[in-house]
Enzyme design. Sequence first.
Site, short mmCIF file in Angstrom:
data_model
loop_
_atom_site.label_atom_id
_atom_site.label_comp_id
_atom_site.label_asym_id
_atom_site.label_seq_id
_atom_site.Cartn_x
_atom_site.Cartn_y
_atom_site.Cartn_z
N ASN A 9 10.03 9.87 10.22
CA ASN A 9 9.83 8.96 9.09
C ASN A 9 8.33 8.84 8.78
O ASN A 9 7.57 8.25 9.55
CB ASN A 9 10.44 7.61 9.48
CG ASN A 9 10.38 6.59 8.38
OD1 ASN A 9 9.37 6.49 7.67
ND2 ASN A 9 11.42 5.80 8.24
N LYS A 12 6.79 5.23 8.52
CA LYS A 12 6.51 4.64 9.83
C LYS A 12 5.24 5.24 10.40
O LYS A 12 4.38 4.53 10.92
CB LYS A 12 7.62 5.05 10.83
CG LYS A 12 8.77 4.15 10.96
CD LYS A 12 9.55 4.65 12.18
CE LYS A 12 10.93 4.14 12.23
NZ LYS A 12 11.68 4.61 13.40
N ASP A 65 12.33 2.42 17.20
CA ASP A 65 13.59 2.28 16.50
C ASP A 65 13.58 0.92 15.82
O ASP A 65 13.22 -0.08 16.45
CB ASP A 65 14.77 2.42 17.47
CG ASP A 65 15.98 2.93 16.72
OD1 ASP A 65 15.96 4.12 16.34
OD2 ASP A 65 16.89 2.14 16.44
N PHE A 141 8.40 1.97 2.49
CA PHE A 141 9.56 2.85 2.57
C PHE A 141 10.82 2.03 2.81
O PHE A 141 10.75 0.81 2.98
CB PHE A 141 9.37 3.88 3.70
CG PHE A 141 9.35 3.27 5.08
CD1 PHE A 141 8.19 2.72 5.59
CD2 PHE A 141 10.50 3.23 5.87
CE1 PHE A 141 8.17 2.13 6.86
CE2 PHE A 141 10.49 2.66 7.14
CZ PHE A 141 9.32 2.10 7.63
N GLY A 142 11.95 2.71 2.84
CA GLY A 142 13.23 2.09 3.20
C GLY A 142 13.52 0.82 2.40
O GLY A 142 13.44 0.81 1.16
N ASP A 144 11.85 -1.86 2.11
CA ASP A 144 10.66 -2.66 1.76
C ASP A 144 10.75 -3.36 0.40
O ASP A 144 10.32 -4.51 0.29
CB ASP A 144 9.39 -1.78 1.79
CG ASP A 144 8.86 -1.60 3.20
OD1 ASP A 144 9.34 -2.32 4.11
OD2 ASP A 144 7.97 -0.76 3.40
N LYS A 165 1.03 -5.42 5.27
CA LYS A 165 2.35 -5.33 5.90
C LYS A 165 2.20 -5.35 7.43
O LYS A 165 2.89 -6.10 8.12
CB LYS A 165 3.10 -4.07 5.43
CG LYS A 165 4.49 -3.98 6.05
CD LYS A 165 5.28 -2.77 5.61
CE LYS A 165 6.54 -2.64 6.47
NZ LYS A 165 7.29 -1.41 6.22
N HIS A 170 7.35 -6.64 11.75
CA HIS A 170 7.99 -6.36 13.04
C HIS A 170 7.25 -5.24 13.78
O HIS A 170 6.95 -5.34 14.96
CB HIS A 170 9.46 -5.98 12.78
CG HIS A 170 9.64 -4.94 11.69
ND1 HIS A 170 9.12 -5.11 10.43
CD2 HIS A 170 10.24 -3.72 11.68
CE1 HIS A 170 9.40 -4.04 9.70
NE2 HIS A 170 10.09 -3.18 10.44
P1 ITT Z 1 12.90 8.09 13.26
O1 ITT Z 1 14.12 7.63 14.04
O2 ITT Z 1 12.75 9.57 13.21
O3 ITT Z 1 11.65 7.39 13.71
P2 ITT Z 1 14.25 6.75 11.06
O4 ITT Z 1 13.91 6.52 9.62
O5 ITT Z 1 15.60 7.34 11.35
O6 ITT Z 1 13.10 7.64 11.71
P3 ITT Z 1 15.07 4.34 12.39
O7 ITT Z 1 16.22 4.96 13.09
O8 ITT Z 1 14.24 3.35 13.13
O9 ITT Z 1 14.05 5.41 11.82
O10 ITT Z 1 15.69 3.77 11.05
C1 ITT Z 1 15.44 2.58 10.60
C2 ITT Z 1 15.74 2.53 9.12
O11 ITT Z 1 15.61 1.15 8.79
C3 ITT Z 1 14.70 3.29 8.28
O12 ITT Z 1 15.14 4.56 7.91
C4 ITT Z 1 14.54 2.37 7.08
O13 ITT Z 1 15.51 2.65 6.09
C5 ITT Z 1 14.79 0.99 7.67
N1 ITT Z 1 13.51 0.39 8.10
C6 ITT Z 1 12.99 0.31 9.34
N2 ITT Z 1 11.79 -0.27 9.33
C7 ITT Z 1 11.54 -0.56 8.05
C8 ITT Z 1 10.46 -1.14 7.38
O14 ITT Z 1 9.36 -1.52 8.02
N3 ITT Z 1 10.56 -1.27 6.05
C9 ITT Z 1 11.65 -0.88 5.39
N4 ITT Z 1 12.70 -0.31 5.92
C10 ITT Z 1 12.66 -0.14 7.26
#
Ligand code: ITT
Length: 186
Positions: A9, A12, A65, A141-142, A144, A165, A170
Amino acid sequence: MRLTFVTTNRGKANEVRNLLKTFGIEIDVCAIKLTEIQSDNLEEIAMRSCEEAYGVLKKPVFVEDAGLFIECLNGFPGPYSSYVYRTIGVTGILKLMEEKENRAAFFKSCIACKISGEPPSLFSGVCIGKISHEPKGSSGFGFDPIFVPEEGYGKTFAEMTTEEKNAVSHRGKSLRLLVEWLRFMR
Ligand code: ITT
């Protein structure tokens, strides 16, 4: 000691790099896809991924995670956030919450770090906030654009700079615990 952060990601990776740099810590980022076990527990998922990453790279590593836990949906999507983001996304979550007055939610981040043969060390951080009624902002991302942290003056994460941020998120919290521990380990 140089640490490698294993993640696929980019959002991240950017936040982690940015925050650790302010503490003078430079890291390598490696995008190997690790097996994400099915579990309700972020700590367990992070711990297993970390062991796997260390097994592959054979050098000091950490993984993170994270998940979004929404109160009126009984904690959904939680540990399944990545899958839910890829499938129903931000729009899907807003749709599920259309009639809901209770917008309370939190993000949780769990870092697992392994620098030697010892089991990984774990660091967690939580950010409490609310789910907005519509997406706002274009950074991050995600989820947010729909998450408004309690300490964020009403802005969504996506309306903040990475520094803003990181100051309240977290991930910022779990990373600062990792930094304290790394100082102690040196
Ligand atoms: P890796 O496991 O390869 O690190 P991932 O995207 O699959 O990447 P996660 O399993 O931790 O990571 O997934 C968490 C999901 O939750 C992520 O894809 C986002 O959609 C969401 N997420 C986590 N932290 C976030 C943040 O700070 N802001 C927005 N969305 C977040």
